[in-house]
Design a protein around this motif. Structure first.
Motif, PDB file in Angstrom:
ATOM      1  N   ILE A  97     -55.138  -6.233  26.493  1.00  0.00           N
ATOM      2  CA  ILE A  97     -55.435  -7.613  26.867  1.00  0.00           C
ATOM      3  C   ILE A  97     -56.941  -7.783  26.817  1.00  0.00           C
ATOM      4  O   ILE A  97     -57.682  -7.029  27.450  1.00  0.00           O
ATOM      5  N   ASP A  98     -57.394  -8.778  26.066  1.00  0.00           N
ATOM      6  CA  ASP A  98     -58.812  -9.086  25.954  1.00  0.00           C
ATOM      7  C   ASP A  98     -59.020 -10.513  26.450  1.00  0.00           C
ATOM      8  O   ASP A  98     -58.591 -11.468  25.805  1.00  0.00           O
ATOM      9  N   VAL A  99     -59.644 -10.640  27.608  1.00  0.00           N
ATOM     10  CA  VAL A  99     -59.899 -11.956  28.197  1.00  0.00           C
ATOM     11  C   VAL A  99     -61.228 -12.465  27.664  1.00  0.00           C
ATOM     12  O   VAL A  99     -62.269 -11.848  27.876  1.00  0.00           O
ATOM     13  N   LYS A 100     -61.189 -13.566  26.952  1.00  0.00           N
ATOM     14  CA  LYS A 100     -62.370 -14.147  26.309  1.00  0.00           C
ATOM     15  C   LYS A 100     -63.098 -15.138  27.211  1.00  0.00           C
ATOM     16  O   LYS A 100     -64.290 -15.339  27.081  1.00  0.00           O
ATOM     17  N   ALA A 101     -62.349 -15.803  28.087  1.00  0.00           N
ATOM     18  CA  ALA A 101     -62.925 -16.794  29.014  1.00  0.00           C
ATOM     19  C   ALA A 101     -62.161 -16.706  30.327  1.00  0.00           C
ATOM     20  O   ALA A 101     -60.944 -16.558  30.336  1.00  0.00           O
ATOM     21  N   ASP A 102     -62.875 -16.776  31.410  1.00  0.00           N
ATOM     22  CA  ASP A 102     -62.275 -16.629  32.741  1.00  0.00           C
ATOM     23  C   ASP A 102     -61.701 -17.964  33.208  1.00  0.00           C
ATOM     24  O   ASP A 102     -62.187 -18.570  34.159  1.00  0.00           O
ATOM     25  N   VAL A 103     -60.649 -18.413  32.516  1.00  0.00           N
ATOM     26  CA  VAL A 103     -60.025 -19.707  32.817  1.00  0.00           C
ATOM     27  C   VAL A 103     -58.724 -19.524  33.585  1.00  0.00           C
ATOM     28  O   VAL A 103     -58.383 -20.324  34.437  1.00  0.00           O
ATOM     29  N   ILE A 104     -57.997 -18.458  33.263  1.00  0.00           N
ATOM     30  CA  ILE A 104     -56.699 -18.190  33.881  1.00  0.00           C
ATOM     31  C   ILE A 104     -56.810 -16.931  34.730  1.00  0.00           C
ATOM     32  O   ILE A 104     -57.375 -15.930  34.311  1.00  0.00           O
ATOM     33  N   ASP A 105     -56.255 -17.004  35.923  1.00  0.00           N
ATOM     34  CA  ASP A 105     -56.239 -15.872  36.840  1.00  0.00           C
ATOM     35  C   ASP A 105     -55.612 -14.660  36.135  1.00  0.00           C
ATOM     36  O   ASP A 105     -54.490 -14.733  35.639  1.00  0.00           O
ATOM     37  N   LYS A 106     -56.333 -13.567  36.093  1.00  0.00           N
ATOM     38  CA  LYS A 106     -55.858 -12.359  35.414  1.00  0.00           C
ATOM     39  C   LYS A 106     -54.577 -11.820  36.037  1.00  0.00           C
ATOM     40  O   LYS A 106     -53.801 -11.124  35.386  1.00  0.00           O
ATOM     41  N   ARG A 107     -54.347 -12.150  37.305  1.00  0.00           N
ATOM     42  CA  ARG A 107     -53.117 -11.708  37.962  1.00  0.00           C
ATOM     43  C   ARG A 107     -51.892 -12.412  37.374  1.00  0.00           C
ATOM     44  O   ARG A 107     -50.777 -11.945  37.557  1.00  0.00           O
ATOM     45  N   ILE A 108     -52.101 -13.494  36.646  1.00  0.00           N
ATOM     46  CA  ILE A 108     -51.006 -14.150  35.933  1.00  0.00           C
ATOM     47  C   ILE A 108     -50.873 -13.544  34.538  1.00  0.00           C
ATOM     48  O   ILE A 108     -49.784 -13.172  34.112  1.00  0.00           O
ATOM     49  N   LEU A 109     -51.996 -13.444  33.837  1.00  0.00           N
ATOM     50  CA  LEU A 109     -51.981 -12.934  32.459  1.00  0.00           C
ATOM     51  C   LEU A 109     -51.364 -11.548  32.343  1.00  0.00           C
ATOM     52  O   LEU A 109     -50.684 -11.233  31.369  1.00  0.00           O
ATOM     53  N   ILE A 110     -51.582 -10.719  33.335  1.00  0.00           N
ATOM     54  CA  ILE A 110     -51.149  -9.324  33.273  1.00  0.00           C
ATOM     55  C   ILE A 110     -49.634  -9.175  33.158  1.00  0.00           C
ATOM     56  O   ILE A 110     -49.130  -8.190  32.633  1.00  0.00           O
ATOM     57  N   PHE A 111     -48.886 -10.212  33.587  1.00  0.00           N
ATOM     58  CA  PHE A 111     -47.430 -10.108  33.574  1.00  0.00           C
ATOM     59  C   PHE A 111     -46.800 -10.503  32.240  1.00  0.00           C
ATOM     60  O   PHE A 111     -45.648 -10.156  31.982  1.00  0.00           O
ATOM     61  N   ILE A 112     -47.519 -11.219  31.383  1.00  0.00           N
ATOM     62  CA  ILE A 112     -46.929 -11.655  30.111  1.00  0.00           C
ATOM     63  C   ILE A 112     -46.479 -10.463  29.260  1.00  0.00           C
ATOM     64  O   ILE A 112     -45.330 -10.431  28.802  1.00  0.00           O
ATOM     65  N   PRO A 113     -47.321  -9.453  29.016  1.00  0.00           N
ATOM     66  CA  PRO A 113     -46.835  -8.298  28.237  1.00  0.00           C
ATOM     67  C   PRO A 113     -45.664  -7.572  28.904  1.00  0.00           C
ATOM     68  O   PRO A 113     -44.779  -7.066  28.214  1.00  0.00           O
ATOM     69  N   CYS A 114     -45.642  -7.550  30.226  1.00  0.00           N
ATOM     70  CA  CYS A 114     -44.542  -6.887  30.936  1.00  0.00           C
ATOM     71  C   CYS A 114     -43.220  -7.573  30.634  1.00  0.00           C
ATOM     72  O   CYS A 114     -42.220  -6.922  30.306  1.00  0.00           O
ATOM     73  N   TYR A 115     -43.214  -8.899  30.767  1.00  0.00           N
ATOM     74  CA  TYR A 115     -41.993  -9.636  30.483  1.00  0.00           C
ATOM     75  C   TYR A 115     -41.621  -9.571  29.012  1.00  0.00           C
ATOM     76  O   TYR A 115     -40.450  -9.441  28.665  1.00  0.00           O
ATOM     77  N   LYS A 116     -42.606  -9.639  28.123  1.00  0.00           N
ATOM     78  CA  LYS A 116     -42.328  -9.570  26.686  1.00  0.00           C
ATOM     79  C   LYS A 116     -41.696  -8.228  26.332  1.00  0.00           C
ATOM     80  O   LYS A 116     -40.702  -8.167  25.611  1.00  0.00           O
ATOM     81  N   THR A 117     -42.234  -7.137  26.837  1.00  0.00           N
ATOM     82  CA  THR A 117     -41.668  -5.817  26.587  1.00  0.00           C
ATOM     83  C   THR A 117     -40.251  -5.720  27.139  1.00  0.00           C
ATOM     84  O   THR A 117     -39.343  -5.217  26.472  1.00  0.00           O
ATOM     85  N   SER A 118     -40.040  -6.228  28.334  1.00  0.00           N
ATOM     86  CA  SER A 118     -38.735  -6.180  28.970  1.00  0.00           C
ATOM     87  C   SER A 118     -37.701  -6.985  28.178  1.00  0.00           C
ATOM     88  O   SER A 118     -36.584  -6.518  27.932  1.00  0.00           O
ATOM     89  N   VAL A 119     -38.067  -8.189  27.756  1.00  0.00           N
ATOM     90  CA  VAL A 119     -37.157  -9.043  26.983  1.00  0.00           C
ATOM     91  C   VAL A 119     -36.836  -8.393  25.638  1.00  0.00           C
ATOM     92  O   VAL A 119     -35.682  -8.393  25.197  1.00  0.00           O
ATOM     93  N   ASP A 120     -37.838  -7.833  24.982  1.00  0.00           N
ATOM     94  CA  ASP A 120     -37.616  -7.170  23.696  1.00  0.00           C
ATOM     95  C   ASP A 120     -36.671  -5.981  23.852  1.00  0.00           C
ATOM     96  O   ASP A 120     -35.801  -5.752  23.012  1.00  0.00           O
ATOM     97  N   ALA A 121     -36.825  -5.208  24.928  1.00  0.00           N
ATOM     98  CA  ALA A 121     -35.958  -4.050  25.169  1.00  0.00           C
ATOM     99  C   ALA A 121     -34.520  -4.506  25.415  1.00  0.00           C
ATOM    100  O   ALA A 121     -33.570  -3.886  24.913  1.00  0.00           O
ATOM    101  N   GLU A 122     -34.346  -5.588  26.170  1.00  0.00           N
ATOM    102  CA  GLU A 122     -33.002  -6.112  26.418  1.00  0.00           C
ATOM    103  C   GLU A 122     -32.368  -6.606  25.125  1.00  0.00           C
ATOM    104  O   GLU A 122     -31.196  -6.350  24.859  1.00  0.00           O
ATOM    105  N   ARG A 123     -33.141  -7.309  24.312  1.00  0.00           N
ATOM    106  CA  ARG A 123     -32.634  -7.833  23.040  1.00  0.00           C
ATOM    107  C   ARG A 123     -32.237  -6.683  22.110  1.00  0.00           C
ATOM    108  O   ARG A 123     -31.195  -6.726  21.468  1.00  0.00           O
ATOM    109  N   GLU A 124     -33.054  -5.638  22.076  1.00  0.00           N
ATOM    110  CA  GLU A 124     -32.755  -4.473  21.245  1.00  0.00           C
ATOM    111  C   GLU A 124     -31.484  -3.779  21.718  1.00  0.00           C
ATOM    112  O   GLU A 124     -30.641  -3.376  20.914  1.00  0.00           O
ATOM    113  N   SER A 125     -31.310  -3.673  23.035  1.00  0.00           N
ATOM    114  CA  SER A 125     -30.124  -3.054  23.598  1.00  0.00           C
ATOM    115  C   SER A 125     -28.871  -3.865  23.261  1.00  0.00           C
ATOM    116  O   SER A 125     -27.830  -3.306  22.908  1.00  0.00           O
ATOM    117  N   GLU A 126     -28.982  -5.195  23.337  1.00  0.00           N
ATOM    118  CA  GLU A 126     -27.853  -6.064  22.993  1.00  0.00           C
ATOM    119  C   GLU A 126     -27.514  -5.937  21.507  1.00  0.00           C
ATOM    120  O   GLU A 126     -26.336  -5.915  21.147  1.00  0.00           O
TER     121      GLU A 126
END
Length: 169
Positions: free
Chosen positions: A134-163
């Motif tokens: 994760i490369d934050v270019k501008a401090d506009v969005i709270d990093k505590r929010i941004l950090i969860f996007i890759p987590c959910y993306k990885t989780s969704v991709d793993a579920e889709r692959e399993s299905e």
């Protein structure tokens, strides 16, 4: 991402410095991740059980809402693309990703003026686990929010692959 764990665990680093871990909580009603630093809760992301599409609310360590992530999945003939809207605590959209690339390895987040504010990338081939940068270019969005996007993306991709594997059996 850990290979052997109950749920998904993501180690957060900055260079060689460990900055915490995001752990999936499997004993919850919806998909829930917690960002921990030195065994102390920093923030928590909870998927809403009842919503149109995937909606994730993000809270600080005192259970105050700091923002939300809304995922919109666009299914085409040849691929599935995802767009994330990032909202502040008041529900105002403060950032949005463009459609993910064909392989789902890059997520670019832009502010309302279409200025790039963060990039999230992972290698196209992950042999054992996902590794995101994760490369934050501008401090506009709270990093505590941004950090969860890759987590959910990885989780969704793993579920889709399993299905998909179950369908092929």
């Amino acid at each position: 991402q850990d290979i052997i764990s109950i749920g998904s665990d993501f180690h957060i680093t900055s260079g060689d410095n460990k900055c915490g871990v995001v752990e999936e909580r499997i004993m919850s009603w919806g998909k829930t991740f917690e960002y921990m630093m030195n065994d102390t809760l920093v923030s928590r992301a909870e998927e809403r059980l009842i919503s149109w599409g995937v909606n994730i609310d993000v809270y600080d360590n005192k259970k105050n809402k700091i923002g939300a992530i809304e995922e919109e999945i666009l299914e085409g003939m040849f691929s599935i693309k995802t767009i994330y809207s990032i909202k502040n605590a008041n529900g105002d959209v403060i950032g949005k990703s463009k459609k993910l690339d064909f392989f789902g390895t890059d997520i670019d987040v832009y502010d309302n003026s279409d200025k790039l504010i963060a990039t999230m990338t992972r290698p196209m081939i992950n042999l054992l686990s996902d590794t995101w940068t994760i490369d934050v270019k501008a401090d506009v969005i709270d990093k505590r929010i941004l950090i969860f996007i890759p987590c959910y993306k990885t989780s969704v991709d793993a579920e889709r692959e399993s299905e998909d594997k179950k369908k092929d059996e």
